[in-house]
Design a protein around this motif. Structure first.
Motif, PDB file in Angstrom:
ATOM      1  N   VAL A  28       0.938  -1.040  -0.074  1.00 19.96           N
ATOM      2  CA  VAL A  28       0.089  -0.010   0.057  1.00 19.96           C
ATOM      3  C   VAL A  28       0.957   1.200   0.087  1.00 19.96           C
ATOM      4  O   VAL A  28       0.517   2.279  -0.763  1.00 19.96           O
ATOM      5  CB  VAL A  28      -1.237   0.040   1.098  1.00 19.96           C
ATOM      6  N   ALA A  29       1.903   1.067   0.667  1.00 24.91           N
ATOM      7  CA  ALA A  29       2.781   2.160   0.773  1.00 24.91           C
ATOM      8  C   ALA A  29       3.424   2.587  -0.693  1.00 24.91           C
ATOM      9  O   ALA A  29       3.663   3.738  -0.996  1.00 24.91           O
ATOM     10  CB  ALA A  29       3.925   2.106   1.922  1.00 24.91           C
ATOM     11  N   VAL A  48     -11.592  12.827 -10.653  1.00 24.41           N
ATOM     12  CA  VAL A  48     -10.104  12.329 -10.690  1.00 24.41           C
ATOM     13  C   VAL A  48     -10.104  11.055 -10.008  1.00 24.41           C
ATOM     14  O   VAL A  48     -11.190  10.422  -9.731  1.00 24.41           O
ATOM     15  CB  VAL A  48      -9.473  13.493  -9.765  1.00 24.41           C
ATOM     16  N   ALA A  49      -8.951  10.374  -9.949  1.00 26.95           N
ATOM     17  CA  ALA A  49      -8.743   9.338  -9.507  1.00 26.95           C
ATOM     18  C   ALA A  49      -8.981   9.168  -8.036  1.00 26.95           C
ATOM     19  O   ALA A  49      -8.974  10.126  -7.292  1.00 26.95           O
ATOM     20  CB  ALA A  49      -7.308   8.723  -9.672  1.00 26.95           C
ATOM     21  N   HIS A  50      -9.434   7.724  -7.458  1.00 27.00           N
ATOM     22  CA  HIS A  50      -9.630   7.775  -5.942  1.00 27.00           C
ATOM     23  C   HIS A  50      -8.180   7.785  -5.259  1.00 27.00           C
ATOM     24  O   HIS A  50      -8.076   8.557  -4.135  1.00 27.00           O
ATOM     25  CB  HIS A  50     -10.397   6.318  -5.671  1.00 27.00           C
ATOM     26  N   GLY A  51      -7.185   7.260  -5.971  1.00 27.47           N
ATOM     27  CA  GLY A  51      -6.153   7.290  -5.135  1.00 27.47           C
ATOM     28  C   GLY A  51      -5.492   5.769  -5.180  1.00 27.47           C
ATOM     29  O   GLY A  51      -5.116   5.244  -6.338  1.00 27.47           O
ATOM     30  N   VAL A  52      -5.291   5.125  -3.941  1.00 23.07           N
ATOM     31  CA  VAL A  52      -4.877   3.697  -4.025  1.00 23.07           C
ATOM     32  C   VAL A  52      -6.257   2.719  -4.048  1.00 23.07           C
ATOM     33  O   VAL A  52      -7.248   2.937  -3.344  1.00 23.07           O
ATOM     34  CB  VAL A  52      -3.936   3.560  -2.669  1.00 23.07           C
ATOM     35  N   CYS A  53      -6.153   1.921  -4.972  1.00 23.27           N
ATOM     36  CA  CYS A  53      -7.159   0.702  -5.054  1.00 23.27           C
ATOM     37  C   CYS A  53      -6.888  -0.601  -4.406  1.00 23.27           C
ATOM     38  O   CYS A  53      -5.600  -1.071  -4.975  1.00 23.27           O
ATOM     39  CB  CYS A  53      -7.653   0.524  -6.434  1.00 23.27           C
ATOM     40  N   THR A  63      -3.406   3.679  -8.466  1.00 26.86           N
ATOM     41  CA  THR A  63      -2.487   2.910  -8.568  1.00 26.86           C
ATOM     42  C   THR A  63      -3.141   1.705  -7.679  1.00 26.86           C
ATOM     43  O   THR A  63      -4.038   1.961  -6.913  1.00 26.86           O
ATOM     44  CB  THR A  63      -1.064   3.195  -7.695  1.00 26.86           C
ATOM     45  N   VAL A  64      -2.718   0.415  -7.702  1.00 25.38           N
ATOM     46  CA  VAL A  64      -3.063  -0.631  -7.102  1.00 25.38           C
ATOM     47  C   VAL A  64      -2.624  -1.595  -6.331  1.00 25.38           C
ATOM     48  O   VAL A  64      -1.304  -1.826  -6.562  1.00 25.38           O
ATOM     49  CB  VAL A  64      -3.829  -1.509  -8.191  1.00 25.38           C
ATOM     50  N   VAL A  65      -3.418  -2.213  -5.245  1.00 25.95           N
ATOM     51  CA  VAL A  65      -2.785  -3.480  -4.784  1.00 25.95           C
ATOM     52  C   VAL A  65      -3.632  -4.590  -4.868  1.00 25.95           C
ATOM     53  O   VAL A  65      -4.943  -4.380  -4.480  1.00 25.95           O
ATOM     54  CB  VAL A  65      -2.580  -3.191  -3.152  1.00 25.95           C
ATOM     55  N   LEU A  66      -3.519  -5.667  -5.730  1.00 24.15           N
ATOM     56  CA  LEU A  66      -4.165  -6.649  -6.079  1.00 24.15           C
ATOM     57  C   LEU A  66      -3.835  -7.845  -5.156  1.00 24.15           C
ATOM     58  O   LEU A  66      -2.744  -8.215  -5.099  1.00 24.15           O
ATOM     59  CB  LEU A  66      -4.004  -6.922  -7.339  1.00 24.15           C
ATOM     60  N   ASP A  88      -4.813   3.220   4.599  1.00 27.49           N
ATOM     61  CA  ASP A  88      -4.486   4.038   3.363  1.00 27.49           C
ATOM     62  C   ASP A  88      -5.115   3.588   1.919  1.00 27.49           C
ATOM     63  O   ASP A  88      -4.358   4.105   0.858  1.00 27.49           O
ATOM     64  CB  ASP A  88      -2.991   4.054   3.189  1.00 27.49           C
ATOM     65  N   VAL A  89      -6.036   2.729   1.972  1.00 27.03           N
ATOM     66  CA  VAL A  89      -6.737   2.146   0.842  1.00 27.03           C
ATOM     67  C   VAL A  89      -7.902   2.991   0.665  1.00 27.03           C
ATOM     68  O   VAL A  89      -8.734   3.137   1.286  1.00 27.03           O
ATOM     69  CB  VAL A  89      -7.079   0.916   0.831  1.00 27.03           C
ATOM     70  N   ASP A  90      -7.930   3.879  -0.564  1.00 26.87           N
ATOM     71  CA  ASP A  90      -8.913   4.811  -1.073  1.00 26.87           C
ATOM     72  C   ASP A  90     -10.238   4.139  -1.776  1.00 26.87           C
ATOM     73  O   ASP A  90     -11.398   4.412  -1.480  1.00 26.87           O
ATOM     74  CB  ASP A  90      -8.933   5.778  -2.142  1.00 26.87           C
ATOM     75  N   LYS A  91      -9.909   2.962  -2.389  1.00 29.49           N
ATOM     76  CA  LYS A  91     -11.264   2.370  -2.898  1.00 29.49           C
ATOM     77  C   LYS A  91     -10.936   0.852  -2.903  1.00 29.49           C
ATOM     78  O   LYS A  91      -9.992   0.384  -3.222  1.00 29.49           O
ATOM     79  CB  LYS A  91     -11.533   3.107  -4.578  1.00 29.49           C
ATOM     80  N   VAL A  92     -11.999   0.256  -2.780  1.00 28.44           N
ATOM     81  CA  VAL A  92     -12.043  -1.148  -2.658  1.00 28.44           C
ATOM     82  C   VAL A  92     -12.929  -1.816  -3.878  1.00 28.44           C
ATOM     83  O   VAL A  92     -14.083  -1.394  -4.217  1.00 28.44           O
ATOM     84  CB  VAL A  92     -12.371  -1.780  -1.430  1.00 28.44           C
ATOM     85  N   ALA A  93     -12.478  -2.746  -4.561  1.00 27.62           N
ATOM     86  CA  ALA A  93     -13.087  -3.496  -5.633  1.00 27.62           C
ATOM     87  C   ALA A  93     -13.071  -4.924  -5.509  1.00 27.62           C
ATOM     88  O   ALA A  93     -11.791  -5.528  -5.312  1.00 27.62           O
ATOM     89  CB  ALA A  93     -12.790  -3.188  -6.930  1.00 27.62           C
ATOM     90  N   PHE A  94     -14.308  -5.744  -5.453  1.00 21.43           N
ATOM     91  CA  PHE A  94     -14.253  -7.107  -4.859  1.00 21.43           C
ATOM     92  C   PHE A  94     -15.146  -7.853  -5.964  1.00 21.43           C
ATOM     93  O   PHE A  94     -16.035  -7.366  -6.477  1.00 21.43           O
ATOM     94  CB  PHE A  94     -14.659  -7.153  -3.410  1.00 21.43           C
ATOM     95  N   THR A  95     -14.562  -9.107  -6.227  1.00 22.77           N
ATOM     96  CA  THR A  95     -15.294  -9.944  -6.929  1.00 22.77           C
ATOM     97  C   THR A  95     -15.494 -11.420  -6.317  1.00 22.77           C
ATOM     98  O   THR A  95     -14.229 -11.701  -5.985  1.00 22.77           O
ATOM     99  CB  THR A  95     -14.931  -9.941  -8.593  1.00 22.77           C
TER     100      THR A  95
END
Ligand code: NAI
Length: 782
Positions: free
Chosen positions: A74-75, A155-160, A186-189, A234-241
């Motif tokens: 995340v950092a 604008v972008a959310h930030g970190v996803c 940017t993403v953390v997947l 510090d994650v701004d947006k969460v996407a889940f499937t």
């Protein structure tokens, strides 16, 4: 075998794909993988095995990420984000294009690795998963290039933080990563624990493409790692499937955090066959609907509804086709049905099917391999709508079915589920098909086809299948937010009784407004409303749970509003505006008296103008037609959400209410509005305006009372599709937590104030929140 014998048996020989290059790649990586963080692979930590479900062989060892791994990822994403976004759309487009090209160049390696890891037939990974993943990157390279015009003002959310399942490992990665990057996030997947290998190969492509360090980070591990990612502060947006159960947990875990959230969850999608359908095509469609990817597809057509007159004929054809399906080694190019992803999933399927005693079960006569995770194509007919297998997602090659008589019965059966992901309709009669499509509670409807996907066509569900869309400009909306400067929310409280308060001359106890009529509150209690100088000016009812129930019932009863023409809704909004304008002085005086400000006249003017704005929008916020590379078009239709409850802003008692009511009803929703708590009397005066403006009963219902008491009741109400809150008490956490129950849509202020007089107080974001996109795929052109 002689040529003559081959012709006589017409058996397929095996056509095995070579695993050589993929296995060599795994060996090259040293068999033990770390995580991809800040542009490099970390050293392996505590590892677990990743196996090939077709033969049980261990393919690699993957690391279980720790909290410090997730923190580091995340950092890295945070550090990279600003620069990545500032690169601009066209700068980002170059990288997305490079990734698309590299995916194309290494497509065979990806397909083979995917099949080894997941068990899906090589035919599918080669012809569907990998090409669709490439298409997603190409399409989003375009979205990045056009970002400034397509996503103007956003604008972008930030970190996803992105968590994906095991059924389409690379494709789900593409669905998540491509739009996020295109928008400047940017993403953390976190890939699924059974199937992380193609994500790790993708990490290699990120390096080859020269993607700046930290833009994409990949951490592996189980659900505990997923939880660390989605709850990371510090994650701004969460996407889940994934499964609905986990989606619900994520909704609760992120409630009140201010993180944006989209959920693509399970389904039990109906597959409706009318007796006038081309039955042979419909049978082939079913092969793609329920035996594609061994039925491990969230939108699988897993519930067959066939019209009675054609049922026997159809079942006969279907059984014959099932017997011809070849189940076996996924690496064999002539195999139709491969391996189930893991023994755990195989046991789930076996448990569900073995536990069923209803109906008749037919299993394909096809031979199964002697070992490995295989399950035969299965058809269970004669089930009643309430049977567990008609309701529960099996997530395997198991089709359940029943019959219907009339189109309306088909709709009723189709919608008899808590899910709403997809639906398929087969009919040669265009009137029947296109009459049914809008009536189905589903985010995607396929007409005379099934399981079609494209990057340009939005995908996502309604009800407990989740919310948010992936693909198309609608998908880009989920990875962006309006560019507004943060303004803290300040609590607005009412005035209290002053020392020189005069006793009230007349009884001014307002009532609630339910079903087009004034209604006494169930509890019989009211609260006093005073002027700034402490003079009593009236009383407002304290609505309770029962009043909420009555309002919801009234709103549900006003369903016809959704079917009215946009023109009529516009006319009614103009009429409300006109009637409000005619009473401007009275409302202005009331507003000034309640709030102690002098902005009443301006507030009425802006409210009237806002009503005009949404009257104008009513017939202009249309859907669009997506160009998909198939013989058809995908209509992205904007449908109303249904019944929306909204806690109105406290600070502007009239404008706040109008700003929420007007976009909602313009789009065909019915609303339950909870008036400004400190200043409720403009709302109660507003009943008369509604009464004289031809608003049908039940379309607008107004309650007064305590926001914090009503919010949990509204949030957990099972018959509401959405809850909004712009109350000056920050109720975001309660509402988002309560909404997890039926996964209703929420739109809350997360402690942020809004300039209701300015452009922030109206426009596309309101219309977007008031609508849900249904993607209807129809054949079109040759
Ligand atoms: P799952 O929903 O548990 O897993 C999906 C992803 O979520 C995986 O990456 C997993 O590690 C992660 N995860 C698990 N718990 C989490 C948590 N608390 N917080 C954050 N991330 C978490 O699905 P699972 O267990 O693999 O399959 C169970 C059932 O779920 C299947 O039988 C099927 O019915 C359904 N399913 C539905 C999918 C869909 O696309 N709708 C995909 C996969 C499974």
């Amino acid at each position: 075998m002689t040529v003559q014998e081959i012709f006589e048996t017409m058996d397929y020989g095996s056509a095995p794909e070579s695993a050589g290059d993929a296995l060599a790649w795994l060996v090259d990586q040293g068999d033990r993988f770390g995580h991809f963080i800040d542009g490099r692979m970390t050293d392996p930590g505590d590892v677990f095995e990743s196996r090939n479900p077709a033969d049980g062989d261990v393919l690699a060892h993957l690391s279980q990420a720790t909290q410090s791994d997730v923190d580091a990822a995340v950092a890295a994403a945070r550090k990279a984000q600003g620069k990545w976004e500032k690169l601009g759309g066209s700068g980002r487009a170059r990288y997305l294009y490079a990734l698309a090209r590299l995916l194309q160049k290494h497509s065979r390696l990806f397909a083979v690795l995917e099949t080894l890891d997941n068990g899906k037939p090589i035919r599918e990974s080669r012809d569907i998963d990998i090409p669709l993943a490439q298409r997603h990157f190409y399409y989003h390279a375009g979205q990045a290039q056009l970002f400034d015009s397509v996503c103007a003002g956003r604008v972008a959310h930030g970190v996803c933080g992105q968590v994906i399942p095991w059924n389409f490992p690379l494709l789900m990665l593409a669905w998540k990563v491509a739009p996020a990057l295109a928008a400047g996030n940017t993403v953390v997947l976190k890939p699924a624990e059974y199937t992380s290998l193609t994500a790790l190969l993708f990490a290699d492509l990120c390096r080859q493409a020269g993607l700046p360090k930290g833009v994409v980070n990949i951490v592996t591990g189980d659900g505990a790692v997923g939880e660390m990612v989605v709850t990371h502060p510090d994650v701004d947006k969460v996407a889940f499937t994934g499964s609905t159960a986990v989606g619900r947990r994520i909704r609760v875990a992120t409630a009140g955090s201010g993180k944006a959230l989209t959920l693509e969850l399970g389904g039990k999608s109906p597959y409706i066959v009318f007796e006038d359908a081309d039955l042979d095509s419909a049978v082939e469609g079913l092969v793609d609907a329920i035996w594609f990817n061994q039925g491990q597809v969230c939108c699988a057509g897993s519930r067959l509804l066939v019209q009675e007159g054609a049922a026997d004929r159809f079942y006969g054809k279907l059984r014959a086709r099932m017997d011809k399906l070849r189940v076996g080694s996924p690496m064999d190019k002539s195999i139709d049905v491969g391996a189930i992803v893991d023994p755990v999933q195989l046991q789930t399927i076996q448990r569900l099917v073995d536990g069923n005693t209803a109906g008749e079960t037919y299993q394909s006569a096809a031979a199964l391999p002697e070992s490995g995770c295989f399950y035969p194509p299965t058809l269970i007919t004669g089930l009643s709508p309430a049977d567990p297998l008609m309701q529960e997602e099996i997530f395997g090659p198991v089709l359940v079915g029943t019959t219907f008589r009339t189109p309306s019965e088909a709709v009723e059966l189709a919608n008899n589920t808590r899910y709403g992901l997809a639906a398929t309709v087969w009919s040669e009669n265009i009137n029947v098909a296109l009459d049914i499509a809008p009536k189905l509670a589903a985010g995607v409807v396929w007409v005379n086809g099934t399981n079609m996907f494209d990057a340009a066509a939005p995908f996502g569900g309604v009800r407990e299948s989740g919310f948010g869309r992936e693909g198309g400009p609608e998908g880009m909306m989920a990875y962006t937010k309006p560019a507004v400067t943060a303004k803290a929310l300040s609590r607005v409280v009412g005035f209290s009784s002053g020392p020189d308060a005069e006793p009230q001359a007349v009884d001014r106890t307002a009532k609630l407004y339910i079903d087009g009529k004034q209604a006494r509150p169930d509890g019989g209690y009211a609260y006093d409303v005073f002027t700034k100088t402490g003079k009593l000016i009236g009383q407002a009812p304290l609505a309770n749970r029962k009043d909420v129930r009555n309002a919801v019932e009234a709103a549900r009863g006003a369903k016809a509003w959704a079917g009215t023409t946009a023109h009529l809704r516009a006319q009614i909004l103009y009429y409300i505006a006109e009637n409000l304008a005619a009473r401007k002085d009275e409302f202005a005086a009331r507003l000034n008296q309640m709030t102690g400000a002098r902005s009443g006249a301006k507030e009425v003017d802006v409210s009237v103008n806002r009503l005009f704005t949404y009257a104008a929008w009513a017939d202009k916020y249309d859907g669009r037609v997506a160009q998909v590379p198939l013989r058809g078009v995908a209509l992205a239709m904007r449908e109303p959400c249904g019944v929306i409850a909204a806690l109105c802003p406290d600070e502007h008692p009239l404008l706040g209410l109008v700003s929420l009511m007007a976009p909602a009803i313009a789009m065909g929703n019915r609303v339950i509005l909870v008036a400004s708590e400190p200043f409720p009397l403009a709302a109660t005066d507003f009943y008369q305006v509604l009464d004289t403006s031809d608003v049908p009963g039940g379309v607008v219902n107004i309650l007064t009372g305590r926001h914090d008491e009503l919010a949990p009741t509204l949030a957990s109400h099972m018959d509401l599709e959405a809850v909004w809150s712009f109350s000056s008490s920050d109720l975001s956490a309660e509402i988002e937590r309560g909404a997890a129950e039926n996964l209703k849509r929420t739109w809350v202020n997360h402690g942020r104030g809004r300039d209701w007089f300015g452009t922030e107080g109206e426009g596309a974001v309101f219309l977007d929140a008031a609508t849900e996109v249904k993607t209807v795929w129809v054949p079109y052109g040759a």
